[in-house]
Enzyme design. Sequence first.
Site, short mmCIF file in Angstrom:
data_model
loop_
_atom_site.label_atom_id
_atom_site.label_comp_id
_atom_site.label_asym_id
_atom_site.label_seq_id
_atom_site.Cartn_x
_atom_site.Cartn_y
_atom_site.Cartn_z
N CYS A 1 0.84 -1.20 0.00
CA CYS A 1 0.00 0.00 0.00
C CYS A 1 0.87 1.26 0.00
O CYS A 1 1.45 1.59 -1.02
CB CYS A 1 -1.01 -0.04 1.15
SG CYS A 1 -2.37 1.13 0.96
N HIS B 1 -3.23 -5.09 1.58
CA HIS B 1 -2.65 -5.35 2.90
C HIS B 1 -2.73 -6.83 3.27
O HIS B 1 -3.62 -7.24 4.01
CB HIS B 1 -3.41 -4.56 3.98
CG HIS B 1 -3.22 -3.09 3.90
ND1 HIS B 1 -2.22 -2.43 4.57
CD2 HIS B 1 -3.91 -2.14 3.23
CE1 HIS B 1 -2.30 -1.14 4.32
NE2 HIS B 1 -3.32 -0.94 3.51
N GLU C 1 -1.05 -8.31 5.41
CA GLU C 1 -0.84 -8.42 6.86
C GLU C 1 -2.14 -8.31 7.65
O GLU C 1 -2.17 -8.65 8.83
CB GLU C 1 0.17 -7.36 7.33
CG GLU C 1 -0.34 -5.94 7.41
CD GLU C 1 -0.41 -5.19 6.09
OE1 GLU C 1 -0.70 -3.97 6.13
OE2 GLU C 1 -0.20 -5.79 5.01
#
Length: 189
Positions: free
Chosen positions: A80, A172, A174
């Site tokens: 990002c 993302h 994560e």
Amino acid sequence: MKKIGVLGLQGAISEHLDKLSKIPNVEPFSLKYKEEIDTIDGLIIPGGESTAIGRLLSDFNLTEPLKTRVNAGMPVWGTCAGMIILAKTITNDRRRHLEVMDINVMRNGYGRQLNSFTTEVSLAKVSSDKIPLVFIRAPYVVEVAPNVEVLLRVDENIVACRQDNMLATSFHPELTEDLSFHRYFAEMI
């Protein structure tokens, strides 16, 4: 053991460190100081706010040492805002940061916070299973140089690409339970 740093200045730092801790033979590390750059084998630049990350890179005197290491072949992955930090050009912003990856990025390409979304994709190069993707005020790539491999498009926009030792994703990984992209990056090291 591969020591993978996560740029620890601003953004989704702990989430990346958590994902890396679940991968065998990977030692996660939060990188904050230029003296630590030579101690890592690879680096993740997390999502967050690209303007703040760029300013902190400068304030902590990390810009040139990181640029030197990446240009020398250290694997780096920008998620990002990290994608924006890696880009050589940004369509809708005059600021530049590391300028190491031959991509032109549209900052907030998918719009504001209200336009955030999730989806699932198949990407055999990264995983044999469907991969969940989370887009939050996400950028996308509007143009790549011939030496950049487009890995994934969503809504016809480039959202994942790779150039040699550099990986950039608009989304993302994560923020999901999936480790596919973190494993893929670890294999680049």
